[in-house]
Scaffold this motif. Structure first.
Motif, mmCIF file in Angstrom:
data_model
loop_
_atom_site.group_PDB
_atom_site.id
_atom_site.type_symbol
_atom_site.label_atom_id
_atom_site.label_comp_id
_atom_site.label_asym_id
_atom_site.label_seq_id
_atom_site.Cartn_x
_atom_site.Cartn_y
_atom_site.Cartn_z
ATOM 1 N N PHE A 1 -41.503 -29.508 64.663
ATOM 2 C CA PHE A 1 -41.221 -30.872 65.117
ATOM 3 C C PHE A 1 -41.896 -31.162 66.449
ATOM 4 C CE2 PHE A 1 -38.965 -34.796 65.170
ATOM 5 C CZ PHE A 1 -38.691 -35.049 66.504
ATOM 6 N N TRP A 2 -41.744 -30.217 67.396
ATOM 7 C CA TRP A 2 -42.336 -30.445 68.729
ATOM 8 C C TRP A 2 -43.857 -30.536 68.633
ATOM 9 C CZ3 TRP A 2 -41.587 -32.571 73.086
ATOM 10 C CH2 TRP A 2 -42.363 -32.248 74.221
ATOM 11 N N LYS A 3 -44.450 -29.653 67.835
ATOM 12 C CA LYS A 3 -45.901 -29.663 67.702
ATOM 13 C C LYS A 3 -46.402 -30.993 67.185
ATOM 14 C CE LYS A 3 -46.467 -24.705 67.388
ATOM 15 N NZ LYS A 3 -46.558 -23.501 66.560
ATOM 16 N N SER A 4 -45.679 -31.593 66.242
ATOM 17 C CA SER A 4 -46.213 -32.866 65.741
ATOM 18 C C SER A 4 -45.804 -34.075 66.579
ATOM 19 C CB SER A 4 -45.879 -33.091 64.265
ATOM 20 O OG SER A 4 -44.578 -32.712 63.989
ATOM 21 N N HIS A 5 -44.762 -33.970 67.377
ATOM 22 C CA HIS A 5 -44.299 -35.151 68.118
ATOM 23 C C HIS A 5 -44.526 -35.093 69.609
ATOM 24 C CE1 HIS A 5 -42.125 -35.776 64.358
ATOM 25 N NE2 HIS A 5 -42.088 -37.036 64.711
ATOM 26 N N LYS A 6 -45.032 -33.953 70.081
ATOM 27 C CA LYS A 6 -45.177 -33.724 71.519
ATOM 28 C C LYS A 6 -45.882 -34.886 72.232
ATOM 29 C CE LYS A 6 -46.922 -30.014 74.414
ATOM 30 N NZ LYS A 6 -47.589 -30.028 75.533
ATOM 31 N N THR A 7 -47.026 -35.270 71.706
ATOM 32 C CA THR A 7 -47.822 -36.302 72.376
ATOM 33 C C THR A 7 -47.090 -37.627 72.443
ATOM 34 O OG1 THR A 7 -49.751 -35.239 71.427
ATOM 35 C CG2 THR A 7 -50.101 -37.375 72.455
ATOM 36 N N LYS A 8 -46.500 -38.004 71.340
ATOM 37 C CA LYS A 8 -45.793 -39.286 71.303
ATOM 38 C C LYS A 8 -44.602 -39.293 72.249
ATOM 39 C CE LYS A 8 -44.410 -42.268 67.929
ATOM 40 N NZ LYS A 8 -43.757 -42.515 66.637
ATOM 41 N N ILE A 9 -43.871 -38.185 72.265
ATOM 42 C CA ILE A 9 -42.683 -38.119 73.120
ATOM 43 C C ILE A 9 -43.099 -38.158 74.587
ATOM 44 C CG2 ILE A 9 -40.802 -36.601 73.888
ATOM 45 C CD1 ILE A 9 -40.359 -35.809 71.009
ATOM 46 N N ARG A 10 -44.171 -37.438 74.885
ATOM 47 C CA ARG A 10 -44.648 -37.410 76.267
ATOM 48 C C ARG A 10 -45.066 -38.812 76.726
ATOM 49 N NH1 ARG A 10 -46.502 -34.782 80.536
ATOM 50 N NH2 ARG A 10 -48.570 -35.348 81.214
ATOM 51 N N GLU A 11 -45.754 -39.497 75.851
ATOM 52 C CA GLU A 11 -46.184 -40.860 76.173
ATOM 53 C C GLU A 11 -44.989 -41.756 76.437
ATOM 54 O OE1 GLU A 11 -49.764 -41.895 73.625
ATOM 55 O OE2 GLU A 11 -48.608 -43.782 73.729
ATOM 56 N N SER A 12 -43.968 -41.583 75.616
ATOM 57 C CA SER A 12 -42.766 -42.382 75.759
ATOM 58 C C SER A 12 -42.086 -42.098 77.093
ATOM 59 C CB SER A 12 -41.845 -42.060 74.597
ATOM 60 O OG SER A 12 -40.763 -42.916 74.594
ATOM 61 N N ASP B 1 -33.450 -41.745 69.616
ATOM 62 C CA ASP B 1 -32.424 -42.166 70.565
ATOM 63 C C ASP B 1 -32.764 -41.735 71.990
ATOM 64 O OD1 ASP B 1 -29.197 -41.067 71.478
ATOM 65 O OD2 ASP B 1 -29.866 -43.153 71.405
ATOM 66 N N ALA B 2 -33.104 -40.449 72.162
ATOM 67 C CA ALA B 2 -33.290 -39.927 73.518
ATOM 68 C C ALA B 2 -34.609 -40.330 74.159
ATOM 69 C CB ALA B 2 -33.183 -38.401 73.505
ATOM 70 N N PHE B 3 -35.681 -40.461 73.369
ATOM 71 C CA PHE B 3 -36.991 -40.695 73.980
ATOM 72 C C PHE B 3 -37.549 -42.081 73.734
ATOM 73 C CE2 PHE B 3 -36.742 -36.529 75.217
ATOM 74 C CZ PHE B 3 -36.688 -35.632 74.164
ATOM 75 N N TYR B 4 -37.358 -42.587 72.522
ATOM 76 C CA TYR B 4 -37.971 -43.876 72.237
ATOM 77 C C TYR B 4 -37.032 -45.040 72.527
ATOM 78 C CZ TYR B 4 -41.078 -40.736 69.664
ATOM 79 O OH TYR B 4 -41.908 -39.720 69.306
ATOM 80 N N GLY B 5 -35.795 -44.709 72.908
ATOM 81 C CA GLY B 5 -34.858 -45.767 73.267
ATOM 82 C C GLY B 5 -34.496 -46.652 72.108
ATOM 83 N N HIS B 6 -34.559 -46.124 70.906
ATOM 84 C CA HIS B 6 -34.206 -46.904 69.727
ATOM 85 C C HIS B 6 -32.689 -47.101 69.696
ATOM 86 C CE1 HIS B 6 -35.979 -48.101 65.794
ATOM 87 N NE2 HIS B 6 -34.705 -48.214 65.504
ATOM 88 N N PRO B 7 -32.229 -48.324 69.642
ATOM 89 C CA PRO B 7 -30.774 -48.505 69.689
ATOM 90 C C PRO B 7 -30.089 -48.200 68.363
ATOM 91 C CG PRO B 7 -31.864 -50.623 69.478
ATOM 92 C CD PRO B 7 -32.951 -49.595 69.542
ATOM 93 N N GLY B 8 -28.821 -47.965 68.421
ATOM 94 C CA GLY B 8 -28.016 -47.883 67.190
ATOM 95 C C GLY B 8 -28.001 -46.552 66.478
ATOM 96 N N ILE B 9 -28.574 -45.514 67.094
ATOM 97 C CA ILE B 9 -28.551 -44.219 66.404
ATOM 98 C C ILE B 9 -27.332 -43.446 66.869
ATOM 99 C CG2 ILE B 9 -29.846 -42.147 65.859
ATOM 100 C CD1 ILE B 9 -32.168 -43.672 65.692
ATOM 101 N N THR B 10 -26.246 -43.637 66.174
ATOM 102 C CA THR B 10 -25.007 -43.003 66.593
ATOM 103 C C THR B 10 -24.865 -41.650 65.927
ATOM 104 O OG1 THR B 10 -23.798 -43.961 64.769
ATOM 105 C CG2 THR B 10 -23.870 -45.236 66.810
ATOM 106 N N GLU B 11 -23.953 -40.892 66.494
ATOM 107 C CA GLU B 11 -23.601 -39.578 65.956
ATOM 108 C C GLU B 11 -23.153 -39.720 64.508
ATOM 109 O OE1 GLU B 11 -21.465 -36.566 68.672
ATOM 110 O OE2 GLU B 11 -19.972 -37.757 67.608
ATOM 111 N N GLU B 12 -22.323 -40.719 64.243
ATOM 112 C CA GLU B 12 -21.774 -40.927 62.913
ATOM 113 C C GLU B 12 -22.877 -41.283 61.919
ATOM 114 O OE1 GLU B 12 -19.057 -40.109 61.547
ATOM 115 O OE2 GLU B 12 -19.599 -41.021 59.629
ATOM 116 N N LEU B 13 -23.843 -42.082 62.361
ATOM 117 C CA LEU B 13 -24.956 -42.452 61.498
ATOM 118 C C LEU B 13 -25.731 -41.211 61.080
ATOM 119 C CD1 LEU B 13 -26.740 -44.780 60.289
ATOM 120 C CD2 LEU B 13 -28.124 -44.585 62.336
ATOM 121 N N LEU B 14 -26.024 -40.379 62.070
ATOM 122 C CA LEU B 14 -26.788 -39.164 61.800
ATOM 123 C C LEU B 14 -26.012 -38.245 60.856
ATOM 124 C CD1 LEU B 14 -28.154 -38.403 65.387
ATOM 125 C CD2 LEU B 14 -29.456 -39.231 63.434
#
Lengths: 182, 68
Positions: free
Chosen positions: A96-107, A21-34
């Protein structure tokens, strides 16, 4: 039901969802869904501040593009805070950060690029040959196709023709970039 | 037809979504004319690795066009 929130298994999933939701801009990820997917037994009033806390931590880490030392220090400080996180949760966040850092940064980099980016480049060189009936001189031509596009929009294709002189002019300009900044 | 080519080397330091961006990029501005003579400006950005590839391809073109 604090015990539920402290359990680490769904935390990884929560971080993934928050990142979507916050970095990749994927729509529809609501609080309730999570909540319903990951913490179904936790009431929404308890879940809301919890996910807000995790989201805030994730955003801080991403915004500062923390390296592993900074991450350690930051997460340790969070465990010592009143209403902070447990050391187990800190471990999950760290992983989580260690495995996703690069992807999030790119985003994030893509989000900050408002001009078009270069998506593709192809080229060929044609030789215009002399014909018996015309006075056409042999002039090789480079044809380049640039694919450019803004984030989330369709590509635009630019087709450019260059003769030898033009190619060398551009090449000279390109080499100037390295001159001062390699 | 490429009329003019300008470049700018920039460093994105920070943005509202990321305080610590620190990424260098090359911004290119092309002035192009189509068959009717109409002139347009086209701009785009490249990351450094993209730019290095762009440069390498141009060198290849130059090498080939010389021999044709």
């Amino acid at each position: 039901m604090a015990g539920e929130l402290e359990s680490c298994k769904p935390l990884s999933g929560l971080l993934s969802g928050l990142a979507q939701d916050a970095f990749y801009g994927h729509p529809g990820i609501t609080e309730e869904l999570l909540r319903s997917q990951l913490y179904p037994d936790v009431p929404i009033e308890e879940f809301r501040p919890f996910q807000a806390k995790m989201r805030g931590i994730l955003k801080s880490i991403a915004s500062a593009d923390m390296d592993f030392n900074q991450l350690e220090a930051f997460l340790t400080a969070q465990t010592k805070k009143q209403g902070g996180i447990t050391s187990d949760q800190a471990a999950v966040i760290s992983k989580f950060w260690k495995s996703h850092k690069t992807k999030i940064r790119e985003s994030l980099m893509n989000q900050s690029r408002w001009d078009s980016g270069l998506r593709g480049l192809s080229w060929r060189v044609d030789g215009k040959s002399q014909s018996r009936h015309s006075a056409e001189i042999h002039t090789p031509v480079a044809i380049m196709e640039l694919e450019i596009g803004k984030s989330g929009q369709e590509s635009e294709f630019l087709c450019l023709e260059f003769d030898e002189i033009k190619v060398n002019q551009v090449l000279k300009k390109l080499s100037e970039i390295f001159r001062d900044h390699s | 037809q490429l009329i003019d080519f300008q470049w700018k080397l920039g460093m994105a330091v920070s943005s509202d979504s990321c305080r610590s961006l620190k990424y260098p990029y090359v911004a290119v501005m092309l002035k192009v004319a189509d068959h009717s003579g109409q002139v347009k400006n086209k701009s785009f950005e490249m990351t450094i690795p993209q730019f290095q590839n762009f440069y390498r391809q141009f060198k290849e073109i130059a090498a080939i066009i010389e021999t044709v």
